[in-house]
Each structure stands twice: as structure tokens, then as C-alpha cells.
Design a protein around this motif. Sequence first.
Motif, PDB file in Angstrom:
ATOM      1  N   THR A  27      -4.108   5.334   0.560  1.00 44.07           N
ATOM      2  CA  THR A  27      -5.474   5.250   0.055  1.00 44.07           C
ATOM      3  C   THR A  27      -5.672   6.213  -1.112  1.00 44.07           C
ATOM      4  OG1 THR A  27      -6.276   4.619   2.248  1.00 44.07           O
ATOM      5  CG2 THR A  27      -7.911   5.459   0.686  1.00 44.07           C
TER       6      THR A  27
ATOM      7  N   GLY B 245      -3.709   5.083  -3.975  1.00 42.80           N
ATOM      8  CA  GLY B 245      -4.343   3.863  -4.471  1.00 42.80           C
ATOM      9  C   GLY B 245      -5.503   4.134  -5.401  1.00 42.80           C
TER      10      GLY B 245
ATOM     11  N   CYS C  78      -5.181   2.415  -8.978  1.00 45.16           N
ATOM     12  CA  CYS C  78      -6.195   1.450  -9.400  1.00 45.16           C
ATOM     13  C   CYS C  78      -6.991   1.967 -10.595  1.00 45.16           C
ATOM     14  CB  CYS C  78      -7.116   1.107  -8.229  1.00 45.16           C
ATOM     15  SG  CYS C  78      -6.260   0.258  -6.880  1.00 45.16           S
TER      16      CYS C  78
ATOM     17  N   ASP D  25     -11.454  -3.310 -12.156  1.00 41.36           N
ATOM     18  CA  ASP D  25     -11.041  -4.138 -11.015  1.00 41.36           C
ATOM     19  C   ASP D  25     -10.481  -5.495 -11.445  1.00 41.36           C
ATOM     20  OD1 ASP D  25     -10.439  -4.641  -8.397  1.00 41.36           O
ATOM     21  OD2 ASP D  25     -12.511  -4.705  -7.697  1.00 41.36           O
TER      22      ASP D  25
ATOM     23  N   ASP E 113      -5.510  -2.260  -3.307  1.00 44.51           N
ATOM     24  CA  ASP E 113      -6.639  -2.115  -2.401  1.00 44.51           C
ATOM     25  C   ASP E 113      -6.576  -3.122  -1.261  1.00 44.51           C
ATOM     26  OD1 ASP E 113      -7.077  -3.922  -4.572  1.00 44.51           O
ATOM     27  OD2 ASP E 113      -9.244  -3.817  -4.340  1.00 44.51           O
TER      28      ASP E 113
ATOM     29  N   ASP F 285     -13.291  -9.403   2.968  1.00 42.31           N
ATOM     30  CA  ASP F 285     -13.085  -9.019   1.579  1.00 42.31           C
ATOM     31  C   ASP F 285     -13.769 -10.003   0.629  1.00 42.31           C
ATOM     32  OD1 ASP F 285     -12.082  -7.431  -0.523  1.00 42.31           O
ATOM     33  OD2 ASP F 285     -10.274  -8.649  -0.674  1.00 42.31           O
TER      34      ASP F 285
ATOM     35  N   MET G 100     -11.021   0.833  -4.551  1.00 42.90           N
ATOM     36  CA  MET G 100     -10.476   1.008  -3.206  1.00 42.90           C
ATOM     37  C   MET G 100     -11.548   0.907  -2.123  1.00 42.90           C
ATOM     38  SD  MET G 100      -7.160   1.450  -3.318  1.00 42.90           S
ATOM     39  CE  MET G 100      -6.907   2.085  -1.667  1.00 42.90           C
TER      40      MET G 100
ATOM     41  N   ASP H  14     -12.634  -2.468  -0.343  1.00 39.89           N
ATOM     42  CA  ASP H  14     -11.601  -3.035   0.534  1.00 39.89           C
ATOM     43  C   ASP H  14     -11.391  -2.185   1.782  1.00 39.89           C
ATOM     44  OD1 ASP H  14      -9.917  -5.461  -0.853  1.00 39.89           O
ATOM     45  OD2 ASP H  14     -11.013  -4.220  -2.263  1.00 39.89           O
TER      46      ASP H  14
END
Length: 157
Positions: free
Chosen positions: A60, A63, A67, A78, A85, A115, A136, A139
Motif C-alpha cells: 500500500t 503503491g 501511482c 488515475d 491499486d 470497485d 490507492m 480501492d
Amino acid sequence: MNRAPASIWRRPVHFLAFGLGSGAAPFAPGTFGTLAAIPFYWLMSTLPLGTYLAILAVATIIGIYLCDRTSKDLGVHDHSGIVWDEFVGYWLTMAAVPFSWQSALWGFVIFRVFDVIKPWPVRTVDRRVAGGFGIMADDVLAGVYAWSVMHVWLWLH
């Protein structure tokens, strides 16, 4: 849909953010990203819960960076191909769930539903929180919802 940039095959940060390339799928990259997370869950499911959760926490945190960096490099918040994610959201969904192909697929479906539909507060976070943390966070929240459903399902079975 945003086309996958060539940089995902050249830049390790982009490659990871694009879920080892799974986010380069020409359609439904989030679905392909979640599918690509299943073999890793299979391997991680044999680990002690504390180790599994530690890997999840590290994934996480990493991530957020992956991201954020990839989003900035591509100039698209995104990008649809950024699926790290989805990896983390799926792994969260499956935390403390004993591996079986039935549970892996059930978790896949439940996570994808949360999601995609983004119930409150997932949708709010998705729309209002920027950067890697925002990418992140929605999700992770979808994973919390899906995790709850998975554990009710386990309890009933």
C-alpha cells in the motif's frame, strides 16, 4: 479509455504501477489487474497472517508512490492502466481468507463490484482525494467492503 504508454515496458515504476503490465490490456484494465493479483494472493495465502498484513501494508505504501509518480509522469490522474491499486484492494479483500479457487474467484467478483459501483465513501474519496494517495484510497476502501462480505460469506459457510 487511456491508451497504455510505451514507458510501462521501460520504466520499472510504470511497469509496477501498471500491475506488471496487466493494466496495458486494451479493455477493462482494472479487471485484468485484479486477475493478475490472484496468483500473488495464492502465494501469499500460505504465509502467517502477520506476514501477509505486513506485505499488504508495504504494498500500500509503495503503491502510493508508484501511482503518484506514474500519474504525474503520464500527466493523467488515475490513468485507467494504473492497476497497482487493484492489486492491493484485492489482496485486502482476501486477507485471512483461506485459499481455494472458489474463494479466490468469489473475492475477485466482490472486489470488482465494489470497485466499479463505488459506494459511499468510496466514490467521494475517488472524486476528491488527489495524487497517489487518492488513487490507492478508493480501492483500499472498496477492499474493506469486499473483505467484510468475504468474511460474512466464510462465516456462513
